[in-house]
Design a protein around this motif. Structure first.
Motif, mmCIF file in Angstrom:
data_model
loop_
_atom_site.group_PDB
_atom_site.id
_atom_site.type_symbol
_atom_site.label_atom_id
_atom_site.label_comp_id
_atom_site.label_asym_id
_atom_site.label_seq_id
_atom_site.Cartn_x
_atom_site.Cartn_y
_atom_site.Cartn_z
ATOM 1 N N ARG A 519 -6.326 30.414 -41.083
ATOM 2 C CA ARG A 519 -4.981 30.131 -40.559
ATOM 3 C C ARG A 519 -3.918 30.887 -41.349
ATOM 4 O O ARG A 519 -2.952 31.407 -40.777
ATOM 5 N N ILE A 520 -4.074 30.963 -42.672
ATOM 6 C CA ILE A 520 -3.110 31.699 -43.500
ATOM 7 C C ILE A 520 -3.123 33.182 -43.140
ATOM 8 O O ILE A 520 -2.066 33.822 -43.036
ATOM 9 N N ILE A 521 -4.309 33.745 -42.933
ATOM 10 C CA ILE A 521 -4.408 35.157 -42.550
ATOM 11 C C ILE A 521 -3.754 35.387 -41.187
ATOM 12 O O ILE A 521 -3.048 36.384 -40.972
ATOM 13 N N LEU A 522 -3.962 34.463 -40.257
ATOM 14 C CA LEU A 522 -3.330 34.597 -38.941
ATOM 15 C C LEU A 522 -1.808 34.497 -39.042
ATOM 16 O O LEU A 522 -1.089 35.232 -38.344
ATOM 17 N N GLU A 523 -1.313 33.619 -39.901
ATOM 18 C CA GLU A 523 0.133 33.522 -40.097
ATOM 19 C C GLU A 523 0.683 34.813 -40.690
ATOM 20 O O GLU A 523 1.777 35.269 -40.325
ATOM 21 N N TYR A 524 -0.070 35.409 -41.608
ATOM 22 C CA TYR A 524 0.358 36.682 -42.200
ATOM 23 C C TYR A 524 0.402 37.784 -41.142
ATOM 24 O O TYR A 524 1.362 38.562 -41.073
ATOM 25 N N LEU A 525 -0.635 37.849 -40.309
ATOM 26 C CA LEU A 525 -0.641 38.860 -39.246
ATOM 27 C C LEU A 525 0.489 38.617 -38.255
ATOM 28 O O LEU A 525 1.111 39.568 -37.757
ATOM 29 N N ALA A 532 6.547 43.752 -33.167
ATOM 30 C CA ALA A 532 5.716 44.601 -32.313
ATOM 31 C C ALA A 532 6.015 44.331 -30.840
ATOM 32 O O ALA A 532 6.406 43.238 -30.443
ATOM 33 N N SER A 533 5.808 45.364 -30.039
ATOM 34 C CA SER A 533 6.070 45.249 -28.600
ATOM 35 C C SER A 533 4.808 44.959 -27.802
ATOM 36 O O SER A 533 4.865 44.866 -26.581
ATOM 37 N N ASN A 534 3.663 44.832 -28.483
ATOM 38 C CA ASN A 534 2.397 44.567 -27.803
ATOM 39 C C ASN A 534 2.327 43.078 -27.474
ATOM 40 O O ASN A 534 2.005 42.237 -28.321
ATOM 41 N N VAL A 535 2.631 42.732 -26.244
ATOM 42 C CA VAL A 535 2.669 41.328 -25.824
ATOM 43 C C VAL A 535 1.270 40.719 -25.834
ATOM 44 O O VAL A 535 1.088 39.557 -26.193
ATOM 45 N N ALA A 536 0.263 41.511 -25.458
ATOM 46 C CA ALA A 536 -1.106 40.996 -25.403
ATOM 47 C C ALA A 536 -1.591 40.591 -26.793
ATOM 48 O O ALA A 536 -2.227 39.539 -26.961
ATOM 49 N N ALA A 537 -1.280 41.417 -27.788
ATOM 50 C CA ALA A 537 -1.698 41.094 -29.156
ATOM 51 C C ALA A 537 -1.004 39.838 -29.647
ATOM 52 O O ALA A 537 -1.631 38.971 -30.283
ATOM 53 N N ARG A 538 0.290 39.698 -29.355
ATOM 54 C CA ARG A 538 1.016 38.501 -29.770
ATOM 55 C C ARG A 538 0.467 37.250 -29.080
ATOM 56 O O ARG A 538 0.341 36.193 -29.694
ATOM 57 N N PHE A 539 0.123 37.376 -27.789
ATOM 58 C CA PHE A 539 -0.424 36.236 -27.044
ATOM 59 C C PHE A 539 -1.786 35.832 -27.601
ATOM 60 O O PHE A 539 -2.069 34.638 -27.794
ATOM 61 N N LEU A 540 -2.644 36.824 -27.883
ATOM 62 C CA LEU A 540 -3.960 36.526 -28.446
ATOM 63 C C LEU A 540 -3.827 35.870 -29.812
ATOM 64 O O LEU A 540 -4.544 34.905 -30.122
ATOM 65 N N LEU A 541 -2.898 36.367 -30.629
ATOM 66 C CA LEU A 541 -2.696 35.797 -31.947
ATOM 67 C C LEU A 541 -2.184 34.364 -31.855
ATOM 68 O O LEU A 541 -2.598 33.487 -32.615
ATOM 69 N N CYS A 542 -1.309 34.116 -30.895
ATOM 70 C CA CYS A 542 -0.796 32.758 -30.697
ATOM 71 C C CYS A 542 -1.911 31.800 -30.276
ATOM 72 O O CYS A 542 -1.982 30.661 -30.750
ATOM 73 N N LEU A 544 -5.122 32.156 -30.989
ATOM 74 C CA LEU A 544 -5.981 31.952 -32.151
ATOM 75 C C LEU A 544 -5.368 30.948 -33.125
ATOM 76 O O LEU A 544 -6.061 30.081 -33.669
ATOM 77 N N LYS A 545 -4.061 31.056 -33.345
ATOM 78 C CA LYS A 545 -3.382 30.109 -34.229
ATOM 79 C C LYS A 545 -3.508 28.685 -33.701
ATOM 80 O O LYS A 545 -3.758 27.748 -34.466
ATOM 81 N N CYS A 546 -3.338 28.518 -32.393
ATOM 82 C CA CYS A 546 -3.449 27.192 -31.786
ATOM 83 C C CYS A 546 -4.877 26.655 -31.929
ATOM 84 O O CYS A 546 -5.075 25.486 -32.281
ATOM 85 N N CYS A 547 -5.868 27.509 -31.671
ATOM 86 C CA CYS A 547 -7.268 27.073 -31.758
ATOM 87 C C CYS A 547 -7.638 26.674 -33.183
ATOM 88 O O CYS A 547 -8.296 25.643 -33.407
ATOM 89 N N PHE A 548 -7.219 27.470 -34.156
ATOM 90 C CA PHE A 548 -7.561 27.156 -35.540
ATOM 91 C C PHE A 548 -6.806 25.928 -36.035
ATOM 92 O O PHE A 548 -7.303 25.207 -36.902
#
Length: 737
Positions: A519-525, A532-542, A544-548
């Motif tokens: 979770r800490i690594i995901l918060e750092y990323l 960043a303008s990559n919406v897909a990456a931000r959505f995937l990261l969000c 992952l944060k919710c799942c963890f």
């Protein structure tokens, strides 16, 4: 199939509470845990040998010397001065000491505008301007008649100085806003040594965000002054919270139902009053001109009362309180029967706490162990961050210099041909580092430090939960209370947990630490990808944060119940987690409703205690109590001690109620186990209280002996399977005969 096999569980008929004759569990994990602790001590030792906290405490000049360090030429020069602050891109560059300009240690920041050219003109008349200007030149430079171009090329002196003030032991421009215009010493424009026009806006852009940091410093100084003036009253408020929490716990022993219903009604009435007050303020402000300004429009203000004059602020409060009030009412309406059972369970918990009063003080041990762990982690982190030798790099005056940013040696730099190839180039301090394997793997060592810290913190919490669970389980399974309760149950439980189950507790703590690390690594990323303008990456990261986050909550819940089973039966972590999971699944409705209702009631108790002490503190610090009005200290912000008292009171109440919550969870799991072990007959009597058994029987349609609380279809299916097996066994027996 694992939890609902239909096969009757086999129980030890001699079971009388937490098993004393047990063996060590998860030995391999225990050995690994001990090795990791020894390695952590070795890591701290190596960090202490290589690190130097002065690199963090003191700023460093261009020659790698500390500013303000005693016993050095810079002992009385504790502030860092930048020759050309316009070369600095932002405050982060300044604070990290990587601004591409000469940095000198000075005793004070400049307090006037001046340029090197103006100084030379005034030097022809008097030497006073030079005596002041040389304070900000390189040590040993004493040639005020040297041509300006050469001085700027060799960076002997700054091209200009501007009024500044120290912040974080560094000189930053003294920005002041006059009539909405940003100024420095009441000036908006000035000229540098090359007679080039400069503006205050350039200084602001070069030090973007410094004005906000300076305001934050001023607020911080006022907050420190408020704490210094009101610390004794804050301490009195926290003592009151401690006494109220202890009285609340003791009163639950005799008036649990009355006190909890009073708590529920009091919270509902307090929130209702808050809704009425917010609506009244909102209605009044809507009729006043200028009150419809939004919070975004006024931005950050150090004076909190500014926000209270906005209608939007009270609208936000109103919506939040209405949502909370509606949630509480809905929970009470639909779960009113479960509230009665939860109150009975809390009353049973209060009895257990009253018989084992030492458990109320166990959080002090947990606090001390956590304080040691946090202190060790913080010190080790500082020493790791300050490990390394001074690294010097070539700072070229020309952008096309081939040696720019190359490492160099300041002692031999003048003997090389770098200065000939790149006129004006200097060998200046850049940062601390090194080329040894230790320095190359510093980042990995920091990650290891963080992971082991999380592991130790979770282990300390697990040790506390297992210790309390063993003590309260010995109370529940005692047939005659308090005669059959063992002597010193808390100490006995602590000894069992340390002696036999260190490996099991470490195993569960490691699983949770790994998830928290992810979770800490995901918060750092996430912080790195904010722009960043990559919406897909931000959505995937969000996602992952919710799942963890959900995974962490689930593991905490499972670990807590696994530690209870370890304290009772003394089995390994995996077996205990499986047994706890199956037991909870067979009583899933009770878990989903009853256990959560008790947590909700305990939360209301903590809110009531913190809110009551907070209301008293509010009336006190706002001079609304006539009796002690003269004793109230004069404060910049009354909300500083107020919030401290409220937050501290909540933490104190949480410390007491955490013991209570662990008691309730343990008794609940023992309650479910009791329903499966016993049937209420004289041979197998229930060990639960008569009140708890009666309420559970009433809620479950009068079935006092039903071992599982499941859906009717599932119970009917298991009943058919059990009947078939009984008939099959009877036919086999008849055929044998």
């Amino acid at each position: 199939n694992l939890c609902f096999s239909g096969e009757p569980r086999k129980f030890d008929p001699t079971f009388r509470g937490p098993i004393s004759n047990r063996s060590c569990t998860d030995v391999f994990c225990c050995v690994i845990f001990i090795i990791v602790i020894l390695g952590y001590i070795a890591l701290g030792t190596v960090a202490w040998l290589h690190g130097d906290p002065r690199k963090v405490i003191y700023p460093t000049d261009s020659y790698g010397q500390f500013c303000g360090q005693k016993g050095t030429p810079n002992a009385k020069k504790s502030i860092l001065f930048y020759f050309n602050i316009l070369k600095c891109a932002n405050p982060a560059v300044l604070i990290n000491l990587q601004c591409p300009t000469t940095q000198m240690c000075v005793s004070k920041c400049p307090d006037r505008f001046a340029t090197y050219t103006d100084m030379q003109l005034q030097y022809q008349i008097t030497a006073a301007p030079w005596e002041y200007y040389r304070l900000f030149c390189k040590p040993g430079f004493n040639n005020p008649t040297k041509p300006v171009a050469q001085v700027l090329r060799d960076e002997d002196c700054p091209s200009m100085i501007v009024p500044s003030r120290p912040f974080l032991q560094r000189c930053f421009p003294d920005f002041i806003t006059l009539n909405g215009t940003l100024t420095v010493a009441k000036r908006t424009h000035f000229k540098d040594a090359l007679d080039k026009a400069r503006s205050v806006t350039e200084l602001r852009d070069a030090a973007n965000g410094i004005t906000g940091l300076v305001d934050a410093k001023e607020v911080g100084m006022k907050i420190v002054e408020d704490y210094a003036a009101s610390w004794n009253w804050i301490l009195i408020g926290l003592v009151i919270a401690l006494v109220v929490s202890l009285i609340f716990i003791l009163l639950l022993r005799f008036t649990a139902g009355l006190l909890l219903w009073f708590t529920i009604i009091a919270v509902i009435l307090v929130i209702a009053y808050g809704i009425w007050h917010c609506y009244l303020e909102f209605s009044l402000l809507r009729q006043q001109p200028g009150a419809d300004v939004t919070i975004v429009d006024i931005g950050f203000q150090t004076d909190v009362t500014v926000y209270l004059h906005l209608s939007q602020t009270w609208l936000i409060f109103l919506i939040a309180l209405c949502t909370i009030e509606a949630s509480i009412l809905i929970i009470l309406i639909f779960l009113r029967k479960r509230v009665r059972i939860a109150i009975a369970l809390l009353r049973e918990g209060s009895k257990a706490v009253s018989y084992i009063m030492s458990t109320l003080f166990y959080p002090i041990i947990t606090f001390l162990l956590l304080a040691i762990c946090i202190s060790y982690f913080s010190v080790t982190s500082v020493f790791l961050a300050s490990s390394g030798d001074a690294i010097y790099k070539v700072m070229a005056a020309e952008p096309n210099c081939m040696y720019a940013n190359k490492t160099c040696n300041p002692e031999t730099f003048n003997k090389t041909n770098v200065s000939k190839t790149c006129p004006g180039a200097q060998c200046t301090f850049a940062f601390y580092g090194g080329e040894t394997p230790y320095h190359r793997y510093l980042f990995i060592l920091q990650l290891s430090n963080l992971l082991i810290f999380l592991w130790l913190v979770n282990f300390i919490i697990a040790l506390g939960q297992c210790t309390l669970a063993g003590a309260f389980a010995s109370y529940y399974w005692a047939r005659r209370k308090p005669q059959d309760i063992p002597t010193c149950p808390l100490f006995s439980s602590f000894s069992r947990a340390i002696r036999y189950h260190t490996g099991s507790l470490a195993f569960g703590a490691l699983i949770l630490a790994l998830v928290q690390m992810a979770r800490i690594i995901l918060e750092y990323l996430d912080s790195k990808l904010k722009g960043a303008s990559n919406v897909a990456a931000r959505f995937l990261l969000c996602c992952l944060k919710c799942c963890f986050w959900c995974l962490e909550r689930f593991i905490k819940f499972m670990n807590r119940n696994a530690y209870i089973m370890i304290a009772i039966y003394g089995k390994c972590f995996c077996t205990s987690a499986r047994d706890a999971f199956c037991l909870l699944m067979r009583n899933v409705v009770r878990v989903a409703v009853l256990d959560r209702v008790t947590d909700f009631l305990l939360f209301l108790g903590k809110v009531l205690i913190a809110g009551s002490v907070g209301v008293i503190a509010f009336f006190f610090f706002t001079h609304k109590i006539p009796i002690v009005q003269e004793d109230v200290p004069t404060l910049h912000y009354y909300w500083v001690p107020l919030l401290t008292v409220i937050f501290g009171s909540y933490l104190i109440a949480h410390g007491f109620f955490s013991v209570y919550a662990m008691c309730v969870d343990t008794l609940f799991l023992c309650f479910c186990e009791d329903l499966e072990r016993n049937d209420g007959s004289p041979e197998k009597p229930f060990l639960m209280s008569a009140e708890l058994h009666m309420l559970d029987q009433e809620y479950n349609d009068g079935s006092a002996t039903r071992p599982y609380h499941m859906t009717r279809t599932l119970r009917r299916m298991l009943r058919r399977r059990r009947t078939k097996r009984q008939k099959s066994r009877k036919r086999e027996k008849d055929s044998v005969e």
